[in-house]
Structure formats: structure tokens, C-alpha cells
Motif scaffolding. Structure first.
Motif, PDB file in Angstrom:
ATOM      1  N   ILE A   1      -4.477   4.355   4.083  1.00  0.00           N
ATOM      2  CA  ILE A   1      -3.645   3.851   5.175  1.00  0.00           C
ATOM      3  C   ILE A   1      -2.359   4.660   5.305  1.00  0.00           C
ATOM      4  O   ILE A   1      -1.903   4.961   6.410  1.00  0.00           O
ATOM      5  N   LEU A   2      -1.781   5.069   4.166  1.00  0.00           N
ATOM      6  CA  LEU A   2      -0.457   5.685   4.168  1.00  0.00           C
ATOM      7  C   LEU A   2      -0.482   7.212   4.108  1.00  0.00           C
ATOM      8  O   LEU A   2       0.411   7.862   4.663  1.00  0.00           O
TER       9      LEU A   2
ATOM     10  N   SER B   1       1.716   4.563  -2.205  1.00  0.00           N
ATOM     11  CA  SER B   1       0.479   3.800  -2.409  1.00  0.00           C
ATOM     12  C   SER B   1       0.436   3.180  -3.797  1.00  0.00           C
ATOM     13  O   SER B   1      -0.009   2.033  -3.968  1.00  0.00           O
ATOM     14  N   GLU B   2       0.893   3.920  -4.792  1.00  0.00           N
ATOM     15  CA  GLU B   2       0.966   3.349  -6.144  1.00  0.00           C
ATOM     16  C   GLU B   2       1.959   2.190  -6.187  1.00  0.00           C
ATOM     17  O   GLU B   2       1.725   1.175  -6.862  1.00  0.00           O
ATOM     18  N   ASP B   3       3.073   2.341  -5.466  1.00  0.00           N
ATOM     19  CA  ASP B   3       4.064   1.262  -5.418  1.00  0.00           C
ATOM     20  C   ASP B   3       3.482   0.018  -4.755  1.00  0.00           C
ATOM     21  O   ASP B   3       3.728  -1.112  -5.196  1.00  0.00           O
ATOM     22  N   VAL B   4       2.719   0.218  -3.695  1.00  0.00           N
ATOM     23  CA  VAL B   4       2.064  -0.896  -3.006  1.00  0.00           C
ATOM     24  C   VAL B   4       1.115  -1.618  -3.961  1.00  0.00           C
ATOM     25  O   VAL B   4       1.101  -2.860  -4.034  1.00  0.00           O
ATOM     26  N   ALA B   5       0.316  -0.865  -4.703  1.00  0.00           N
ATOM     27  CA  ALA B   5      -0.625  -1.474  -5.642  1.00  0.00           C
ATOM     28  C   ALA B   5       0.108  -2.285  -6.702  1.00  0.00           C
ATOM     29  O   ALA B   5      -0.295  -3.420  -7.029  1.00  0.00           O
TER      30      ALA B   5
ATOM     31  N   LEU C   1       1.026  -5.025   2.595  1.00  0.00           N
ATOM     32  CA  LEU C   1       2.161  -4.247   2.093  1.00  0.00           C
ATOM     33  C   LEU C   1       2.097  -2.814   2.610  1.00  0.00           C
ATOM     34  O   LEU C   1       3.121  -2.232   3.000  1.00  0.00           O
ATOM     35  N   ALA C   2       0.894  -2.231   2.620  1.00  0.00           N
ATOM     36  CA  ALA C   2       0.733  -0.868   3.135  1.00  0.00           C
ATOM     37  C   ALA C   2       1.064  -0.795   4.612  1.00  0.00           C
ATOM     38  O   ALA C   2       1.675   0.175   5.086  1.00  0.00           O
ATOM     39  N   LEU C   3       0.693  -1.823   5.364  1.00  0.00           N
ATOM     40  CA  LEU C   3       1.009  -1.845   6.794  1.00  0.00           C
ATOM     41  C   LEU C   3       2.517  -1.903   7.021  1.00  0.00           C
ATOM     42  O   LEU C   3       3.037  -1.275   7.945  1.00  0.00           O
TER      43      LEU C   3
ATOM     44  N   ARG D   1      -6.153   1.825  11.087  1.00  0.00           N
ATOM     45  CA  ARG D   1      -6.497   2.417   9.789  1.00  0.00           C
ATOM     46  C   ARG D   1      -6.927   1.319   8.822  1.00  0.00           C
ATOM     47  O   ARG D   1      -7.931   1.442   8.106  1.00  0.00           O
ATOM     48  N   ALA D   2      -6.134   0.246   8.779  1.00  0.00           N
ATOM     49  CA  ALA D   2      -6.433  -0.855   7.864  1.00  0.00           C
ATOM     50  C   ALA D   2      -7.787  -1.480   8.182  1.00  0.00           C
ATOM     51  O   ALA D   2      -8.576  -1.781   7.265  1.00  0.00           O
ATOM     52  N   LEU D   3      -8.083  -1.660   9.449  1.00  0.00           N
ATOM     53  CA  LEU D   3      -9.362  -2.250   9.837  1.00  0.00           C
ATOM     54  C   LEU D   3     -10.529  -1.376   9.385  1.00  0.00           C
ATOM     55  O   LEU D   3     -11.511  -1.870   8.829  1.00  0.00           O
TER      56      LEU D   3
END
Length: 281
Positions: free
Chosen positions: A29-30, A36-40, A66-68, A115-117
Motif C-alpha cells: 500500500i505504501l 510499513s514496519e512501523d504500521v505493523a 493505519l497504512a491508509l 491499493r488496499a482493496l
């Protein structure tokens, strides 16, 4: 269900089980690895105060939201970015077979929600009804957006990151200075992107077409000589590292299975990243 605090040993186990997968979802997504690691990690923190029946599904939805949030705030910065913007290339001894650098680049052409979808539907296997609940859309809207997004990705070309043996063979041609034979491996409509962020000298627009790419590469070879090449395993596929007299460039080759259709060149010094045995891998 009333919220309950998940015991620390369970949280630790879930972190080890899901951090890598959640990072991979967010990265699609990003296109930014550290974010991305921070989101996880942030998604996994929600388990301290919750005990969902299905932790994997819970975490996937939380990480997506969170990624969105991050992607939405990053959209404006991308419009102000100097030259083409490419997803991060990250060298890693740990293989992320489920991530493909070509697909990550393609996904960035869609809106964050689309992207998320696509990621949740085509990677995580969510149904239209599940997607509608997760992203607060109607099932009809989900189906419409998915259909439009998939058509857009298909029209952009069936491209994947080239396998190591292909990259190794083609880099050998360049190492020998055989530009003509290398160019013969390119598709007629090949595209070369150079991401510098304005921090190094680079083409400000994509270079499109075999002839233009040939002239562009020929100019680099004449100006800086033949680079020293090495192959690095990367999170999204093999990375060709080209060390020239002026700088180091990281390159990803995209292919349709027969010819090279895309050349990602990363030379933004702030985005070149190496990793070794990092947590969550």
C-alpha cells in the motif's frame, strides 16, 4: 465482546507470527519499508488491550487502516517530489517471496483505498462483503472499485520482477559493454524510471521506448564508464547494484516473461537501504 488484555507471552508470539506478514501488506500500500514496519508494530500494539477471536484477520484490518492513514498524508508529498517516485528497494538476506517490486510499483498508480482493496482481495483473500465491512464501503462499491483497479493494473502491462538468473545474464552483457545485445532484450515500449528526489542528477521524466532507453544508457556508459555490478537479494526481488564513478545505483528489472518491460533505477541516497537479520524477518 468486551475488550480484554492479551497476556504478554501471547503478544510476543503473535508479533513473531504476524509482523513480517503485516509489514508486507502495508508495503504494498505504501511502497515505503520503514513506514510499513512501523504500521505493523503499531497494529500489533492493539493486541495489548484486545483479544480478538481471529488475531490474523483483526491485525490485517488494523494494519490496513493505519497504512491508509499514512498513505493519505503521503499523497501530497509525492505530488511535490522531484522526478519519478519509486517504491523503496531494500536488500535483505531474508526472502519475501510474497512481495514483488514490479507489483508494488504498479499498485502506487492506484488511489490508497484502491491499493488496499486489491491487496486485501488478491493477496489476503477477502471477499467483497468482508472488504465492505473492513473499509466501510458497500459491497457494490467494492466490486466496482476492484473491477476498475484490476483493469487499470492489467492495462499497465503484465510485468513481474526478473529472476536472478535473468538479471545476472543481462548485467553480464552490460559488464562486457555489449549495449546492443542488452537493448535487444528490451521490449519496444520499455520504460526506465530514475528516482533521485532531486538529490542527484537524473532524468526528471520516465524514459519511454527502446530507442530512447538505449540512448540514455549509452550516454551513462560514455560519461561514467562501465559500472561494477553485483547482485543483492531484495525484499521485492533481486537488486542489481551498479557502482559507477559518480555514484551507486540500485536497479530492478521488470519482465513480461520474454523481454524487459521496465527498469527501476533508485539513486536517491535517502532511499537506498540495506538490512541484515532485522527483527520481524
Amino acid at each position: 465482546m468486551e475488550s480484554r488484555r492479551t497476556p504478554e507471552p501471547e503478544v510476543t508470539g503473535l508479533y513473531l507470527a504476524h509482523h513480517r506478514r503485516l509489514t508486507s501488506v502495508a508495503f504494498r500500500i505504501l511502497g515505503q519499508w520503514q513506514a510499513s514496519e512501523d504500521v505493523a508494530s503499531e497494529a500489533l500494539l492493539t493486541l495489548w488491550e484486545n483479544e480478538p477471536d481471529d488475531p490474523g484477520a483483526w491485525l490485517t484490518v488494523v494494519a490496513t487502516h493505519l497504512a491508509l492513514d499514512v498513505a493519505t498524508s503521503a499523497e501530497q508529498r509525492r505530488t511535490e517530489y522531484i522526478g519519478p517516485w519509486l517504491p523503496d528497494l531494500v536488500a535483505s538476506e531474508t526472502e519475501y517471496a510474497e512481495v514483488d517490486s514490479a507489483l508494488v510499483r504498479l499498485l502506487q498508480t492506484l488511489s490508497p483505498v484502491d491499493r488496499a482493496l486489491v491487496v486485501l482481495a488478491d493477496v489476503a483473500g477477502y471477499s467483497s462483503r468482508e472488504l465492505a465491512a473492513a473499509l466501510e464501503l458497500t459491497p457494490a462499491a467494492v466490486r466496482q472499485r476492484l473491477s476498475r483497479s484490476r483493469a487499470a493494473l492489467k492495462s499497465a502491462g503484465q510485468t513481474t520482477t526478473a529472476e536472478p538468473e535473468v538479471v545476472r545474464r543481462l548485467s553480464g552483457l552490460l559488464h562486457r559493454g555489449d549495449l546492443q545485445e542488452f537493448v535487444g532484450e528490451l521490449s519496444e515500449g520499455v520504460v526506465l524510471w530514475t528516482d533521485s528526489g532531486g538529490l542527484s542528477k537524473a532524468a526528471r521524466n520516465p524514459v519511454v521506448g527502446r530507442d530512447r532507453v538505449s540512448r540514455f544508457l549509452g550516454g551513462l556508459l560514455r560519461k561514467y564508464g562501465v559500472p561494477a555490478f553485483s547482485l543483492e537479494p531484495g525484499i521485492g526481488g533481486p537488486i542489481l547494484v551498479a557502482q559507477s564513478t559518480d555514484m551507486q545505483r540500485w536497479i530492478v528489472l521488470e519482465t513480461d516473461g520474454q523481454q524487459i518491460t521496465g527498469i527501476q533505477v533508485q539513486q536517491n541516497p535517502e532511499k537506498l537501504r540495506r538490512r541484515r537479520n532485522s527483527p520481524g524477518q
